[in-house]
Design a protein around this motif. Structure first.
Motif, PDB file in Angstrom:
ATOM      1  N   VAL A 104       0.849  -1.184   0.000  1.00  0.00           N
ATOM      2  CA  VAL A 104       0.000   0.000   0.000  1.00  0.00           C
ATOM      3  C   VAL A 104       0.887   1.237   0.000  1.00  0.00           C
ATOM      4  N   GLN A 105       0.630   2.148  -0.930  1.00  0.00           N
ATOM      5  CA  GLN A 105       1.301   3.444  -0.937  1.00  0.00           C
ATOM      6  C   GLN A 105       0.217   4.509  -0.867  1.00  0.00           C
ATOM      7  N   HIS A 106       0.544   5.662  -0.299  1.00  0.00           N
ATOM      8  CA  HIS A 106      -0.430   6.755  -0.265  1.00  0.00           C
ATOM      9  C   HIS A 106      -0.074   7.726  -1.370  1.00  0.00           C
ATOM     10  N   SER A 107      -0.731   7.576  -2.494  1.00  0.00           N
ATOM     11  CA  SER A 107      -0.463   8.245  -3.771  1.00  0.00           C
ATOM     12  C   SER A 107       0.554   7.396  -4.527  1.00  0.00           C
ATOM     13  N   ASN A 108       0.793   7.734  -5.773  1.00  0.00           N
ATOM     14  CA  ASN A 108       1.640   6.897  -6.620  1.00  0.00           C
ATOM     15  C   ASN A 108       3.116   7.285  -6.547  1.00  0.00           C
ATOM     16  N   VAL A 125      13.208  -3.581 -12.014  1.00  0.00           N
ATOM     17  CA  VAL A 125      12.148  -3.062 -11.144  1.00  0.00           C
ATOM     18  C   VAL A 125      11.351  -4.234 -10.576  1.00  0.00           C
ATOM     19  N   PRO A 126      11.197  -4.330  -9.260  1.00  0.00           N
ATOM     20  CA  PRO A 126      10.457  -5.452  -8.665  1.00  0.00           C
ATOM     21  C   PRO A 126       9.014  -5.494  -9.153  1.00  0.00           C
ATOM     22  N   ASP A 127       8.518  -6.691  -9.360  1.00  0.00           N
ATOM     23  CA  ASP A 127       7.137  -6.882  -9.803  1.00  0.00           C
ATOM     24  C   ASP A 127       6.237  -7.020  -8.574  1.00  0.00           C
ATOM     25  N   TRP A 128       6.114  -5.914  -7.833  1.00  0.00           N
ATOM     26  CA  TRP A 128       5.314  -5.939  -6.608  1.00  0.00           C
ATOM     27  C   TRP A 128       3.856  -5.629  -6.906  1.00  0.00           C
ATOM     28  N   ARG A 129       3.003  -6.045  -5.988  1.00  0.00           N
ATOM     29  CA  ARG A 129       1.559  -5.774  -6.119  1.00  0.00           C
ATOM     30  C   ARG A 129       1.242  -4.491  -5.356  1.00  0.00           C
ATOM     31  N   TRP A 130       1.061  -3.411  -6.082  1.00  0.00           N
ATOM     32  CA  TRP A 130       0.838  -2.108  -5.472  1.00  0.00           C
ATOM     33  C   TRP A 130      -0.647  -1.762  -5.434  1.00  0.00           C
ATOM     34  N   THR A 131      -1.063  -1.086  -4.379  1.00  0.00           N
ATOM     35  CA  THR A 131      -2.373  -0.448  -4.344  1.00  0.00           C
ATOM     36  C   THR A 131      -2.208   0.909  -3.677  1.00  0.00           C
ATOM     37  N   ASP A 132      -3.195   1.765  -3.846  1.00  0.00           N
ATOM     38  CA  ASP A 132      -3.078   3.157  -3.419  1.00  0.00           C
ATOM     39  C   ASP A 132      -4.123   3.461  -2.349  1.00  0.00           C
ATOM     40  N   SER A 133      -3.664   3.847  -1.165  1.00  0.00           N
ATOM     41  CA  SER A 133      -4.611   4.152  -0.085  1.00  0.00           C
ATOM     42  C   SER A 133      -5.375   5.442  -0.333  1.00  0.00           C
ATOM     43  N   VAL A 134      -4.899   6.296  -1.249  1.00  0.00           N
ATOM     44  CA  VAL A 134      -5.678   7.475  -1.625  1.00  0.00           C
ATOM     45  C   VAL A 134      -6.965   7.038  -2.325  1.00  0.00           C
ATOM     46  N   THR A 135      -6.838   6.081  -3.245  1.00  0.00           N
ATOM     47  CA  THR A 135      -8.017   5.554  -3.935  1.00  0.00           C
ATOM     48  C   THR A 135      -8.986   4.928  -2.949  1.00  0.00           C
ATOM     49  N   ILE A 136      -8.449   4.188  -1.985  1.00  0.00           N
ATOM     50  CA  ILE A 136      -9.304   3.566  -0.963  1.00  0.00           C
ATOM     51  C   ILE A 136      -9.979   4.637  -0.119  1.00  0.00           C
ATOM     52  N   ALA A 137      -9.231   5.684   0.245  1.00  0.00           N
ATOM     53  CA  ALA A 137      -9.807   6.764   1.054  1.00  0.00           C
ATOM     54  C   ALA A 137     -10.907   7.499   0.295  1.00  0.00           C
ATOM     55  N   ARG A 138     -10.723   7.704  -1.006  1.00  0.00           N
ATOM     56  CA  ARG A 138     -11.761   8.367  -1.804  1.00  0.00           C
ATOM     57  C   ARG A 138     -13.048   7.549  -1.810  1.00  0.00           C
ATOM     58  N   ASN A 147     -13.131  19.166   0.115  1.00  0.00           N
ATOM     59  CA  ASN A 147     -13.277  19.539   1.522  1.00  0.00           C
ATOM     60  C   ASN A 147     -12.011  19.134   2.277  1.00  0.00           C
ATOM     61  N   GLY A 148     -10.866  19.533   1.733  1.00  0.00           N
ATOM     62  CA  GLY A 148      -9.583  19.188   2.352  1.00  0.00           C
ATOM     63  C   GLY A 148      -8.848  18.093   1.628  1.00  0.00           C
ATOM     64  N   GLY A 149      -9.581  17.266   0.862  1.00  0.00           N
ATOM     65  CA  GLY A 149      -8.947  16.223   0.075  1.00  0.00           C
ATOM     66  C   GLY A 149      -8.566  14.991   0.872  1.00  0.00           C
ATOM     67  N   HIS A 150      -7.838  14.079   0.211  1.00  0.00           N
ATOM     68  CA  HIS A 150      -7.514  12.773   0.786  1.00  0.00           C
ATOM     69  C   HIS A 150      -6.016  12.589   1.029  1.00  0.00           C
ATOM     70  N   GLY A 151      -5.276  13.691   1.150  1.00  0.00           N
ATOM     71  CA  GLY A 151      -3.871  13.603   1.519  1.00  0.00           C
ATOM     72  C   GLY A 151      -3.721  13.208   2.985  1.00  0.00           C
ATOM     73  N   LEU A 152      -2.540  12.755   3.356  1.00  0.00           N
ATOM     74  CA  LEU A 152      -2.327  12.301   4.733  1.00  0.00           C
ATOM     75  C   LEU A 152      -2.551  13.411   5.750  1.00  0.00           C
ATOM     76  N   ALA A 153      -2.201  14.649   5.399  1.00  0.00           N
ATOM     77  CA  ALA A 153      -2.357  15.747   6.355  1.00  0.00           C
ATOM     78  C   ALA A 153      -3.823  15.949   6.713  1.00  0.00           C
ATOM     79  N   ASN A 154      -4.706  15.919   5.702  1.00  0.00           N
ATOM     80  CA  ASN A 154      -6.125  16.110   5.988  1.00  0.00           C
ATOM     81  C   ASN A 154      -6.734  14.884   6.652  1.00  0.00           C
ATOM     82  N   LEU A 155      -6.321  13.686   6.213  1.00  0.00           N
ATOM     83  CA  LEU A 155      -6.837  12.470   6.843  1.00  0.00           C
ATOM     84  C   LEU A 155      -6.384  12.366   8.295  1.00  0.00           C
TER      85      LEU A 155
END
Length: 316
Positions: A104-108, A125-138, A147-155
């Motif tokens: 899990v990464q927060h943004s790409n 480049v490693p063939d890792w399975r990436w997902t984005d917690s920003v997408t999950i938060a949205r 209304n502040g968005g989904h960045g870590l600072a606002n969350l």
């Protein structure tokens, strides 16, 4: 004020790196300069089966310049990484734990930085399975858009998260906490959060013109929340009595229909953004009616009944 410099880990071996099987691992990196390959810290947060989080971070010598802006942001300077491993050594230590897990990464940015650093070192480049917690938060808190968005600072503020921003280990832990909160918010396990969402139907954000001959012609209605009827059905009923259906609350909105379900969210609000905006407009003197689904059904039924009686009298 610069962030406090992170403690130096033991760089000589992989001691301290978590081992075992985890539900997922969140990863975050800090960079030394504007070059995405200049990774100077890597942090991981490993989520255990009981949702406990095991965090690890290590400094990395990027072997390139440090920009003053980046130093002010994360507090890491060339002196801190003088004895740290270079990126290919660091990633070699972490690969055994990262390879088998969903990351899990927060943004790409983190994936882009790892890719750039690998290419800079001449590594595959490693063939890792990436997902984005920003997408999950949205998905979990759509009302935060605009209304502040989904960045870590606002969350951090909205979800009352406790972490030190711009430290790789702390930010990785924050991304993991965002996913755990989203699981509870949506009632879905992590694996289901990874599944592609079906494309939204046109009805979800449909606009529809009302019948100009309808009893409520000139009215504009907006729906929020999950209704018992489908949005398509609700929109068609509104249009039949003359109401124009719109996606968002504006100065032209005359009616907001709020779903009868519990609208409580974790983001510090108990109402949707549309509902809050409508209340603010009403307090400012805008004549907007905020009604529930049952009241909307009654309104439509009443106007249809009046229209039928009127039509019958005209025919007679």
């Amino acid at each position: 004020m610069p962030a406090p410099a992170p403690d130096r880990p033991n760089f000589g071996h992989a001691a301290g790196i978590p081992t075992g099987h985890f539900r997922f691992i969140a990863i975050d990196v800090e960079t030394a300069c504007s070059d995405a390959a200049s990774i100077c810290q890597i942090g991981i947060a490993c989520v255990q089966p009981d949702d406990g989080i095991e965090t690890f971070s290590m400094l990395v010598n990027p072997r390139m310049r440090f920009d003053p802006f980046n130093i002010r942001l994360h507090g890491i300077s060339p002196d801190h990484v003088a004895d740290a491993p270079c990126f290919n050594e660091a990633i070699g230590m972490l690969t055994p734990i990262l390879n088998p897990h969903a990351l899990v990464q927060h943004s790409n940015f983190d994936r882009q930085a790892v890719t750039a650093a690998c290419r800079s070192c001449g590594m595959e480049v490693p063939d890792w399975r990436w997902t984005d917690s920003v997408t999950i938060a949205r998905r979990a808190w759509p009302e935060l858009k605009g209304n502040g968005g989904h960045g870590l600072a606002n969350l951090k503020k909205r979800l009352k998260l406790d972490f030190h921003h711009h430290d790789a280990g702390e930010d990785a832990r924050a991304a993991a906490m965002v996913v755990l909160h989203a699981e509870r918010q949506l009632g879905l396990p992590f694996e289901d959060l990874l599944k592609p969402q079906p494309r939204k139907t046109v009805a979800a954000k449909m606009t529809l013109e009302g019948d100009p001959a309808g009893a409520l012609a000139g009215s504009v209605v907006v729906f929020t929340g999950a209704l018992q009827m489908s949005r398509t059905e609700a929109a068609m009923l509104a249009a039949q009595v003359g109401m124009c259906v719109r996606a968002g609350v504006t100065k032209q909105t005359t009616h907001l229909v709020v779903g009868n379900q519990d609208l409580t969210v974790l983001a510090g609000h108990d109402k949707s953004s549309k509902h809050r905006k409508a209340e603010e407009m009403r307090e400012a003197g805008h004549p907007i009616q905020i009604i529930g689904e049952s009241a909307f059904r009654a309104l439509v039924a009443e106007e249809n009944s009046i229209s039928r009686r009127t039509a019958g009298q005209t025919i007679g």
